[in-house]
Structures are given as structure tokens and as C-alpha cells.
Design a protein around this motif. Structure first.
Motif, PDB file in Angstrom:
ATOM      1  N   ASP A  18      96.387   7.970  40.668  1.00  0.00           N
ATOM      2  CA  ASP A  18      96.057   8.260  39.276  1.00  0.00           C
ATOM      3  C   ASP A  18      97.341   8.145  38.467  1.00  0.00           C
ATOM      4  O   ASP A  18      98.297   8.881  38.688  1.00  0.00           O
ATOM      5  CB  ASP A  18      95.446   9.646  39.140  1.00  0.00           C
ATOM      6  CG  ASP A  18      94.042   9.713  39.693  1.00  0.00           C
ATOM      7  OD1 ASP A  18      93.655  10.799  40.151  1.00  0.00           O
ATOM      8  OD2 ASP A  18      93.330   8.700  39.661  1.00  0.00           O
ATOM      9  N   THR A  19      97.350   7.211  37.524  1.00  0.00           N
ATOM     10  CA  THR A  19      98.561   6.885  36.779  1.00  0.00           C
ATOM     11  C   THR A  19      98.328   7.068  35.285  1.00  0.00           C
ATOM     12  O   THR A  19      97.193   6.988  34.804  1.00  0.00           O
ATOM     13  CB  THR A  19      98.973   5.429  37.046  1.00  0.00           C
ATOM     14  OG1 THR A  19      97.992   4.553  36.470  1.00  0.00           O
ATOM     15  CG2 THR A  19      99.101   5.150  38.536  1.00  0.00           C
ATOM     16  N   ALA A  20      99.391   7.290  34.538  1.00  0.00           N
ATOM     17  CA  ALA A  20      99.311   7.438  33.089  1.00  0.00           C
ATOM     18  C   ALA A  20      99.219   6.068  32.435  1.00  0.00           C
ATOM     19  O   ALA A  20      99.876   5.117  32.854  1.00  0.00           O
ATOM     20  CB  ALA A  20     100.528   8.187  32.561  1.00  0.00           C
ATOM     21  N   GLY A  21      98.405   5.988  31.384  1.00  0.00           N
ATOM     22  CA  GLY A  21      98.314   4.761  30.612  1.00  0.00           C
ATOM     23  C   GLY A  21      99.563   4.561  29.767  1.00  0.00           C
ATOM     24  O   GLY A  21     100.484   5.385  29.763  1.00  0.00           O
ATOM     25  N   VAL A  22      99.606   3.464  29.040  1.00  0.00           N
ATOM     26  CA  VAL A  22     100.737   3.145  28.172  1.00  0.00           C
ATOM     27  C   VAL A  22     100.980   4.315  27.212  1.00  0.00           C
ATOM     28  O   VAL A  22     100.031   4.890  26.682  1.00  0.00           O
ATOM     29  CB  VAL A  22     100.474   1.830  27.409  1.00  0.00           C
ATOM     30  CG1 VAL A  22     101.507   1.594  26.319  1.00  0.00           C
ATOM     31  CG2 VAL A  22     100.447   0.651  28.375  1.00  0.00           C
ATOM     32  N   ARG A  23     102.243   4.667  27.025  1.00  0.00           N
ATOM     33  CA  ARG A  23     102.686   5.792  26.186  1.00  0.00           C
ATOM     34  C   ARG A  23     102.054   7.110  26.636  1.00  0.00           C
ATOM     35  O   ARG A  23     101.859   8.021  25.831  1.00  0.00           O
ATOM     36  CB  ARG A  23     102.416   5.515  24.712  1.00  0.00           C
ATOM     37  CG  ARG A  23     103.313   4.418  24.137  1.00  0.00           C
ATOM     38  CD  ARG A  23     103.134   4.233  22.655  1.00  0.00           C
ATOM     39  NE  ARG A  23     101.829   3.723  22.285  1.00  0.00           N
ATOM     40  CZ  ARG A  23     101.509   2.436  22.199  1.00  0.00           C
ATOM     41  NH1 ARG A  23     102.402   1.520  22.435  1.00  0.00           N
ATOM     42  NH2 ARG A  23     100.294   2.078  21.840  1.00  0.00           N
ATOM     43  N   GLY A  24     101.678   7.202  27.907  1.00  0.00           N
ATOM     44  CA  GLY A  24     101.132   8.430  28.454  1.00  0.00           C
ATOM     45  C   GLY A  24      99.709   8.734  28.043  1.00  0.00           C
ATOM     46  O   GLY A  24      99.207   9.825  28.286  1.00  0.00           O
ATOM     47  N   ARG A  25      99.032   7.775  27.470  1.00  0.00           N
ATOM     48  CA  ARG A  25      97.667   7.994  26.968  1.00  0.00           C
ATOM     49  C   ARG A  25      96.633   7.622  28.026  1.00  0.00           C
ATOM     50  O   ARG A  25      96.527   6.468  28.427  1.00  0.00           O
ATOM     51  CB  ARG A  25      97.422   7.177  25.715  1.00  0.00           C
ATOM     52  CG  ARG A  25      98.289   7.609  24.567  1.00  0.00           C
ATOM     53  CD  ARG A  25      97.954   6.843  23.318  1.00  0.00           C
ATOM     54  NE  ARG A  25      98.889   7.208  22.266  1.00  0.00           N
ATOM     55  CZ  ARG A  25      99.264   6.395  21.316  1.00  0.00           C
ATOM     56  NH1 ARG A  25      98.793   5.174  21.260  1.00  0.00           N
ATOM     57  NH2 ARG A  25     100.120   6.801  20.401  1.00  0.00           N
ATOM     58  N   GLY A  26      95.872   8.605  28.454  1.00  0.00           N
ATOM     59  CA  GLY A  26      94.790   8.373  29.406  1.00  0.00           C
ATOM     60  C   GLY A  26      95.282   8.260  30.831  1.00  0.00           C
ATOM     61  O   GLY A  26      96.480   8.287  31.111  1.00  0.00           O
ATOM     62  N   THR A  27      94.312   8.140  31.733  1.00  0.00           N
ATOM     63  CA  THR A  27      94.612   8.024  33.154  1.00  0.00           C
ATOM     64  C   THR A  27      93.898   6.803  33.721  1.00  0.00           C
ATOM     65  O   THR A  27      92.693   6.646  33.520  1.00  0.00           O
ATOM     66  CB  THR A  27      94.142   9.279  33.924  1.00  0.00           C
ATOM     67  OG1 THR A  27      94.812  10.413  33.375  1.00  0.00           O
ATOM     68  CG2 THR A  27      94.463   9.174  35.397  1.00  0.00           C
ATOM     69  N   ALA A  28      94.641   5.973  34.413  1.00  0.00           N
ATOM     70  CA  ALA A  28      94.075   4.802  35.080  1.00  0.00           C
ATOM     71  C   ALA A  28      94.299   4.951  36.574  1.00  0.00           C
ATOM     72  O   ALA A  28      95.394   5.289  37.017  1.00  0.00           O
ATOM     73  CB  ALA A  28      94.736   3.521  34.571  1.00  0.00           C
ATOM     74  N   GLN A  29      93.265   4.697  37.330  1.00  0.00           N
ATOM     75  CA  GLN A  29      93.372   4.740  38.787  1.00  0.00           C
ATOM     76  C   GLN A  29      93.726   3.335  39.272  1.00  0.00           C
ATOM     77  O   GLN A  29      92.972   2.388  39.066  1.00  0.00           O
ATOM     78  CB  GLN A  29      92.054   5.195  39.392  1.00  0.00           C
ATOM     79  CG  GLN A  29      92.124   5.444  40.872  1.00  0.00           C
ATOM     80  CD  GLN A  29      90.793   5.944  41.396  1.00  0.00           C
ATOM     81  OE1 GLN A  29      89.811   5.216  41.349  1.00  0.00           O
ATOM     82  NE2 GLN A  29      90.778   7.171  41.874  1.00  0.00           N
TER      83      GLN A  29
ATOM     84  N   PHE B  23     104.912   4.651  41.453  1.00  0.00           N
ATOM     85  CA  PHE B  23     104.012   4.808  42.598  1.00  0.00           C
ATOM     86  C   PHE B  23     104.304   3.653  43.544  1.00  0.00           C
ATOM     87  O   PHE B  23     104.484   2.518  43.109  1.00  0.00           O
ATOM     88  CB  PHE B  23     102.556   4.787  42.131  1.00  0.00           C
ATOM     89  CG  PHE B  23     102.243   5.913  41.179  1.00  0.00           C
ATOM     90  CD1 PHE B  23     101.742   7.112  41.655  1.00  0.00           C
ATOM     91  CD2 PHE B  23     102.476   5.783  39.812  1.00  0.00           C
ATOM     92  CE1 PHE B  23     101.467   8.163  40.790  1.00  0.00           C
ATOM     93  CE2 PHE B  23     102.211   6.819  38.941  1.00  0.00           C
ATOM     94  CZ  PHE B  23     101.708   8.018  39.426  1.00  0.00           C
ATOM     95  N   ARG B  24     104.338   3.939  44.846  1.00  0.00           N
ATOM     96  CA  ARG B  24     104.742   2.936  45.838  1.00  0.00           C
ATOM     97  C   ARG B  24     103.689   2.790  46.932  1.00  0.00           C
ATOM     98  O   ARG B  24     103.139   3.785  47.394  1.00  0.00           O
ATOM     99  CB  ARG B  24     106.072   3.363  46.465  1.00  0.00           C
ATOM    100  CG  ARG B  24     107.228   3.376  45.508  1.00  0.00           C
ATOM    101  CD  ARG B  24     108.439   4.118  46.095  1.00  0.00           C
ATOM    102  NE  ARG B  24     109.601   4.043  45.238  1.00  0.00           N
ATOM    103  CZ  ARG B  24     109.784   4.772  44.152  1.00  0.00           C
ATOM    104  NH1 ARG B  24     108.897   5.649  43.787  1.00  0.00           N
ATOM    105  NH2 ARG B  24     110.876   4.640  43.419  1.00  0.00           N
TER     106      ARG B  24
END
Length: 189
Positions: free
Chosen positions: A45-56, A168-169
Motif C-alpha cells: 500500500d503506497t501513497a499517491g502523488v503528493r501523498g494523496r490517496g493510497t495505491a496498492q 518499497f522493494r
């Protein structure tokens, strides 16, 4: 027995205190530990551009090819990784995949960004490129990233840097792998 437990607890407290207070820069904040390397195919689970939203983000297939259509790698081999970008929220999430979010770290430590050569930057295998940087709500998209590497750089580490700057790796297999690897290889011909 109580004295041994108390002595152990006191020793642990002293160690923590000395560790936090020692050092020449007078900083007591602990340094972050290195993140865990995920298994290939595992989601993050990663942050979207500029920390907006979450993208898996889930990288789940890799192929190594010495030619892809009319494109020839400058360093001898293309490493092409298929990944899914998922958005479980109610608003669109933009991943960093389109602006340098993915990197390849070779076993020797050399790191390159996705699309690091003209050929790698132009690869868009049919059925494996859905423009995942913008992921609509409640959807998953399939996309791919390509790296121009040497044969010795196979089996590296895929790195994804999200919109908050977190890395993330994933350890990437050194051979073609994943349930869609054959289809991905075919799409690159």
C-alpha cells in the motif's frame, strides 16, 4: 528470580538510554530501520502523488528479452516488469509510476530508473500498458515498466518510491517468472 528479572530490565533500560544519548551529533531520535524486501508478487500500500490517496502496487511478472519489437537494448537486455496498480478508494489516485517511481537495483548495487534508455522508454506491450499513473476509483489496472540492463544485472531489486518518498522493494527473480510471463514475452515480440 525477581532480582534477575529486575537486573535484566534495568540493564535493558540503561542500554536504551545510553544508545539514545550517545553519539557525537546529540540527536536522540532513532534512525529508521531499512524496510523489508517484499516477495515478488506481494502487494504494498503506497501513497499517491503528493501523498494523496493510497495505491496498492503489486509487481507479479518479469521477463528478460534481448529485443522487443523494433527496440534493441543499449546494455544487452530489457527487464520488463508487469505490475498491478489498485485503488480501493472513492477518488482517483495517481501513482508515481509515470514520473520515475520505479527503479532497478542490480545485484552489484547500480540503480537505474524505468525507461533508462530510448528503447526501454518506448516499450508498451499490448495488453500490459493501461496508463496506470491515474487509477480510477475501485479499480485495478495492469501496466509494465522496462529497464535496460546487462545480463549480469538480472535478478535485481525492484524499487518503487511513492508520493511520500517511501521506498518499497521487491526481490526480482533472475529468470522469466510470474503467471503472465509467457503472455508478456509474447506481447513484446
Amino acid at each position: 528470580m525477581r532480582h534477575i528479572i529486575r537486573a535484566s530490565a534495568l540493564a535493558a533500560t540503561c542500554c536504551l538510554s545510553f544508545t539514545a544519548c550517545s553519539g557525537s551529533d546529540d540527536k536522540s531520535a532513532p534512525h529508521p530501520s531499512s524496510p523489508t524486501v517484499l516477495n515478488f508478487g506481494q502487494s504494498a500500500d503506497t501513497a499517491g502523488v503528493r501523498g494523496r490517496g493510497t495505491a496498492q502496487i503489486t509487481p507479479d511478472a518479469v521477463v528478460y528479452v534481448d529485443k522487443a519489437g523494433a527496440e534493441t537494448p543499449e546494455h544487452g537486455l530489457f527487464a520488463v516488469v508487469r505490475f498491478e496498480a489498485g485503488n480501493r478508494s472513492k477518488t482517483k489516485v495517481t501513482t508515481t509510476a509515470g514520473n520515475g517511481g520505479f527503479r532497478w537495483r542490480a545485484p552489484g548495487g547500480k540503480t537505474v530508473k524505468a525507461g533508462n534508455s530510448n528503447g526501454a522508454g518506448r516499450l508498451a506491450p499490448i495488453g500490459f500498458s493501461e496508463d496506470a499513473p491515474g487509477v480510477p476509483p475501485k479499480t485495478y489496472q495492469v501496466d509494465s515498466v522496462a529497464f535496460d540492463i546487462t545480463v549480469a544485472e538480472k535478478g535485481g531489486t525492484l524499487i518503487y518510491v511513492d508520493g511520500d518518498g517511501n521506498a518499497f522493494r521487491w526481490k526480482v527473480p533472475s529468470t522469466n517468472s510470474g503467471s503472465t510471463a509467457a503472455a508478456l514475452e509474447s506481447a513484446l515480440r
